[in-house]
Enzyme design. Structure first.
Site, PDB file in Angstrom:
ATOM      1  CG  HIS A 116     -11.666 -69.833  -8.767  1.00  0.00           C
ATOM      2  ND1 HIS A 116     -10.687 -69.792  -9.726  1.00  0.00           N
ATOM      3  CD2 HIS A 116     -11.083 -69.379  -7.629  1.00  0.00           C
ATOM      4  CE1 HIS A 116      -9.553 -69.358  -9.183  1.00  0.00           C
ATOM      5  NE2 HIS A 116      -9.772 -69.096  -7.912  1.00  0.00           N
ATOM      6  CB  SER A 168     -10.952 -72.185 -11.836  1.00  0.00           C
ATOM      7  OG  SER A 168     -11.454 -70.922 -12.211  1.00  0.00           O
ATOM      8  CG  ASP A 200     -10.606 -65.354  -6.116  1.00  0.00           C
ATOM      9  OD1 ASP A 200      -9.448 -65.092  -5.759  1.00  0.00           O
ATOM     10  OD2 ASP A 200     -11.100 -66.496  -5.998  1.00  0.00           O
ATOM     11  CG  ASN A 247      -6.968 -63.510   2.068  1.00  0.00           C
ATOM     12  OD1 ASN A 247      -7.176 -64.664   1.722  1.00  0.00           O
ATOM     13  ND2 ASN A 247      -5.852 -63.137   2.692  1.00  0.00           N
ATOM     14  CE  LYS A 252     -10.444 -66.501   1.096  1.00  0.00           C
ATOM     15  NZ  LYS A 252      -9.115 -66.871   0.593  1.00  0.00           N
ATOM     16  CG  ASP A 290     -10.614 -70.272   1.025  1.00  0.00           C
ATOM     17  OD1 ASP A 290      -9.546 -70.638   0.522  1.00  0.00           O
ATOM     18  OD2 ASP A 290     -11.519 -69.761   0.345  1.00  0.00           O
ATOM     19  CG  ASN A 291      -6.316 -68.438   2.360  1.00  0.00           C
ATOM     20  OD1 ASN A 291      -7.518 -68.410   2.130  1.00  0.00           O
ATOM     21  ND2 ASN A 291      -5.529 -67.397   2.161  1.00  0.00           N
ATOM     22  CG  HIS A 336      -4.914 -65.601  -7.580  1.00  0.00           C
ATOM     23  ND1 HIS A 336      -6.155 -66.099  -7.279  1.00  0.00           N
ATOM     24  CD2 HIS A 336      -5.081 -64.779  -8.642  1.00  0.00           C
ATOM     25  CE1 HIS A 336      -7.051 -65.573  -8.108  1.00  0.00           C
ATOM     26  NE2 HIS A 336      -6.420 -64.771  -8.944  1.00  0.00           N
ATOM     27  CG  HIS A 390     -10.705 -74.515  -1.122  1.00  0.00           C
ATOM     28  ND1 HIS A 390      -9.599 -75.100  -1.645  1.00  0.00           N
ATOM     29  CD2 HIS A 390     -10.292 -73.366  -0.539  1.00  0.00           C
ATOM     30  CE1 HIS A 390      -8.550 -74.336  -1.399  1.00  0.00           C
ATOM     31  NE2 HIS A 390      -8.947 -73.279  -0.736  1.00  0.00           N
ATOM     32  CB  SER A 400     -14.551 -68.094   1.680  1.00  0.00           C
ATOM     33  OG  SER A 400     -13.600 -68.998   2.151  1.00  0.00           O
ATOM     34  CD  GLN A 404     -16.088 -62.004  -1.442  1.00  0.00           C
ATOM     35  OE1 GLN A 404     -16.667 -60.905  -1.496  1.00  0.00           O
ATOM     36  NE2 GLN A 404     -14.886 -62.187  -1.934  1.00  0.00           N
TER      37      GLN A 404
HETATM   38  P1  NAI Z   1       0.744 -65.938   2.760  1.00  0.00           P
HETATM   39  O1  NAI Z   1       1.290 -64.572   2.571  1.00  0.00           O
HETATM   40  O2  NAI Z   1       0.117 -66.326   4.052  1.00  0.00           O
HETATM   41  O3  NAI Z   1       1.883 -67.035   2.468  1.00  0.00           O
HETATM   42  C1  NAI Z   1       2.828 -66.963   1.451  1.00  0.00           C
HETATM   43  C2  NAI Z   1       4.162 -67.368   2.057  1.00  0.00           C
HETATM   44  O4  NAI Z   1       5.141 -67.482   1.038  1.00  0.00           O
HETATM   45  C3  NAI Z   1       4.681 -66.332   3.063  1.00  0.00           C
HETATM   46  O5  NAI Z   1       4.914 -66.924   4.324  1.00  0.00           O
HETATM   47  C4  NAI Z   1       5.965 -65.811   2.414  1.00  0.00           C
HETATM   48  O6  NAI Z   1       6.948 -65.490   3.374  1.00  0.00           O
HETATM   49  C5  NAI Z   1       6.375 -66.993   1.539  1.00  0.00           C
HETATM   50  N1  NAI Z   1       7.252 -66.631   0.422  1.00  0.00           N
HETATM   51  C6  NAI Z   1       7.258 -65.482  -0.324  1.00  0.00           C
HETATM   52  N2  NAI Z   1       8.242 -65.530  -1.237  1.00  0.00           N
HETATM   53  C7  NAI Z   1       8.855 -66.729  -1.080  1.00  0.00           C
HETATM   54  C8  NAI Z   1       9.951 -67.361  -1.731  1.00  0.00           C
HETATM   55  N3  NAI Z   1      10.647 -66.746  -2.708  1.00  0.00           N
HETATM   56  N4  NAI Z   1      10.320 -68.605  -1.320  1.00  0.00           N
HETATM   57  C9  NAI Z   1       9.661 -69.231  -0.309  1.00  0.00           C
HETATM   58  N5  NAI Z   1       8.624 -68.662   0.363  1.00  0.00           N
HETATM   59  C10 NAI Z   1       8.219 -67.437  -0.032  1.00  0.00           C
HETATM   60  O7  NAI Z   1      -0.288 -66.160   1.570  1.00  0.00           O
HETATM   61  P2  NAI Z   1      -1.414 -67.308   1.476  1.00  0.00           P
HETATM   62  O8  NAI Z   1      -2.667 -66.804   2.055  1.00  0.00           O
HETATM   63  O9  NAI Z   1      -0.820 -68.574   1.955  1.00  0.00           O
HETATM   64  O10 NAI Z   1      -1.639 -67.352  -0.097  1.00  0.00           O
HETATM   65  C11 NAI Z   1      -0.616 -67.793  -0.989  1.00  0.00           C
HETATM   66  C12 NAI Z   1      -1.133 -67.721  -2.423  1.00  0.00           C
HETATM   67  O11 NAI Z   1      -2.201 -68.659  -2.584  1.00  0.00           O
HETATM   68  C13 NAI Z   1      -1.730 -66.386  -2.834  1.00  0.00           C
HETATM   69  O12 NAI Z   1      -1.432 -66.156  -4.195  1.00  0.00           O
HETATM   70  C14 NAI Z   1      -3.211 -66.579  -2.639  1.00  0.00           C
HETATM   71  O13 NAI Z   1      -3.954 -65.657  -3.378  1.00  0.00           O
HETATM   72  C15 NAI Z   1      -3.367 -67.996  -3.102  1.00  0.00           C
HETATM   73  N6  NAI Z   1      -4.524 -68.754  -2.621  1.00  0.00           N
HETATM   74  C16 NAI Z   1      -4.883 -69.840  -3.399  1.00  0.00           C
HETATM   75  C17 NAI Z   1      -5.927 -70.639  -3.028  1.00  0.00           C
HETATM   76  C18 NAI Z   1      -6.323 -71.778  -3.890  1.00  0.00           C
HETATM   77  O14 NAI Z   1      -7.384 -72.357  -3.684  1.00  0.00           O
HETATM   78  N7  NAI Z   1      -5.540 -72.187  -4.854  1.00  0.00           N
HETATM   79  C19 NAI Z   1      -6.692 -70.394  -1.792  1.00  0.00           C
HETATM   80  C20 NAI Z   1      -6.190 -69.276  -1.012  1.00  0.00           C
HETATM   81  C21 NAI Z   1      -5.141 -68.510  -1.428  1.00  0.00           C
END
Ligand code: NAI
Length: 475
Positions: free
Chosen positions: A51, A79, A137, A223, A228, A232-233, A343, A396, A404, A408
């Site tokens: 981003h 973004s 990313d 990540n 991180k 961040d998340n 993502h 963020h 984060s 990197q």
């Molecule tokens: P994570 O793996 O810690 O959490 C995802 C959760 O979703 C897990 O607990 C999983 O069990 C649950 N899940 C999976 N399928 C599901 C379903 N059908 N129904 C309900 N829950 C379900 O992953 P994290 O780190 O929380 O990241 C989540 C997403 O956010 C990723 O795509 C990541 O790349 C993205 N991300 C986005 C950011 C942003 O700024 N927009 C920042 C950091 C991560």
């Protein structure tokens, strides 16, 4: 210098915001100082796909300060902050008429064709001697190089199936044009020493490729540095999910029913933030551990089917696909807000929504659309289903991104300078570096650490100077 951004005249504004961000990014600034003389990234030619925000500008200029040559794209069509992109191209010492910074190919509101064109441009190193590192990313740059090399080996690019997603068809078209007999992508892949990957979804792709035996170069999973994903998340999204909702709709969150799909790191931050605004938050989960955590944190945990008709705000955070289906959306309340902070945009079935006979899409403003169903009720979809915190707001804030991005930079230095210590595989940074990143951010917050005595350190079996936790500790 070749580049493509929206408007170079935004550079002065971008530079002012970069200067404010630098003050809020003590980790990155400390790393700049620590390595200024050693120039560990001299000779590194880093292609970055992340981003293109103000915070990323500080990351890019840190890589340059450590000796790297850099070319950059955003990893999402919505973004980019255009003033950040302009300031990076102009550079701290350049002018709009004489840009001296880094080639950036990114603007807010790219089409998907433009997005993949930009990715290709940043990988096309002038003189053909690069890149030798990727900073990714979500894994799109890594994917393009791998698919290009794979199809060059096979001698042909496959045809898309009719029901393939639009984006995949665009990627295949690009590769059809660029997969050549002189093996451009194979060449690029062979020069790359490694990739450092920023996010959960990209890391997931890397482990899949490694398992399948198709990964072509080593990777550092940034990540899963604790400093991180647990910051961040979680705390980043705790800030920016509300920012996205407010800038897009300005709807009062207090008193509303909000559904957070997924209670991983991102889900935890989002649920906490929505509760902080006074929403009644409901969580959906598939993992019993995360579901139990949500329950113990005081959230109702149920299925989306159970609450789809009563909720006002939906946020998907799963990194999985087809979480909110077209059928779910057709059953929602009038003007329910539907958004994704994961993502990729496939958490919400936007393609299915568009196919509902008689549905009407109307733009309220860029990245905010109403979709009106034939029965007359509407929903509000943010950022066309793409990550709403970066699509509708500015992602963020600097301080959390400093954590984060310090990871990197350290990961880039590791892979670039110690390439032979990293055979093809996916690695996380050692714990002492994770602790170092945290340490670099304590002073700014006025944190005073307690120091272990030697006797205490011996009693719990850790060195006085750390690391303080075993590898299996989960924070
Ligand atoms: P994570 O793996 O810690 O959490 C995802 C959760 O979703 C897990 O607990 C999983 O069990 C649950 N899940 C999976 N399928 C599901 C379903 N059908 N129904 C309900 N829950 C379900 O992953 P994290 O780190 O929380 O990241 C989540 C997403 O956010 C990723 O795509 C990541 O790349 C993205 N991300 C986005 C950011 C942003 O700024 N927009 C920042 C950091 C991560």
């Amino acid at each position: 210098m070749d580049f493509k951004v929206a408007d170079l005249s935004l550079a002065a504004f971008g530079r002012k915001e970069i200067q404010l961000a630098e003050h809020e990014m003590p980790g990155l600034m400390a790393v700049r100082k620590e390595y200024a003389a050693a120039q560990p990234l001299a000779g590194a030619k880093i292609m970055g796909s992340l981003h293109m925000t103000i915070q990323t500008a500080v990351l890019i200029e840190t890589l340059v300060a450590l000796g790297a040559e850099v070319r950059w794209v955003s990893c999402n069509i919505f973004s980019t902050q255009d003033h950040a992109a302009a300031a990076v191209v102009v550079g701290p010492d350049g002018t709009v008429d004489d840009p001296k910074g880094v080639p950036v190919f990114a603007w807010k509101g790219e089409t998907l064709e433009e997005y993949w064109w930009c990715t290709e441009q940043a990988l096309n190193w002038p003189g053909g001697e690069g890149p030798n590192m990727i900073l990714d990313d979500g894994g799109d740059a890594t994917l393009l190089v791998h698919k290009g090399a794979e199809y060059e080996k096979a001698g042909a690019v496959p045809s898309a199936a009719e029901d393939d997603p639009e984006e995949w068809k665009i990627i295949l078209d690009l590769l059809r044009r660029t997969v050549t007999a002189d093996k451009k992508w194979t060449e690029i892949a062979s020069r790359i020493k490694g990739v450092t990957e920023e996010t959960t979804t990209g890391v997931h792709r890397l482990y899949e490729m490694f398992k399948a035996g198709t990964l072509l170069f080593p990777a550092i999973n940034v990540n899963d540095s604790v400093t991180k994903s647990k910051f961040d998340n979680k705390y980043g999204c705790r800030h920016s999910v509300i920012d996205g909702l407010n800038r897009a709709t300005d709807v009062l969150i207090g008193g509303k029913v909000a559904v957070v799909c997924g209670y991983g790191d991102v889900g935890k931050g989002c649920a906490d933030a929505l509760r902080g605004q006074g929403a009644r938050v409901i969580v959906t989960e598939i993992d019993p551990i995360c579901a139990l955590q949500a329950a113990m944190d005081g959230f109702q945990v149920t299925t989306l089917e159970d609450v789809v008709e009563i909720a006002d705000i939906f946020v998907t955070t799963t990194g999985n696909f087809n979480i909110i289906t077209a059928d779910h959306m057709s059953r929602m309340k009038h003007n329910a807000i539907v958004s994704n902070i994961g993502h990729f945009d496939n958490e919400i079935d936007m393609a299915g929504l568009a196919k509902i006979p008689g549905i009407v899409k109307d733009e309220v403003k860029p990245q905010v659309h109403t979709w009106t169903f034939p029965d007359g009720h509407s929903i509000i979809v943010l950022a066309e289903g793409r990550l709403m915190n970066l699509g509708c707001a500015t992602g963020h804030p600097s301080f959390v991104m400093s954590n984060s991005f310090t990871n990197q930079v350290i990961a880039q230095i590791e892979l670039f300078t110690k390439t032979e210590e990293y055979p093809i595989g996916v690695y996380v940074l050692p714990k002492h570096l994770d602790e170092k990143v945290a340490r670099l951010h304590l002073d700014a917050l006025g944190v005073k650490l307690t120091e272990l005595t030697k006797a205490q350190a011996d009693y719990i079996g850790v060195p006085v100077e750390g690391p303080y936790k075993p590898e299996h500790y989960r924070y």
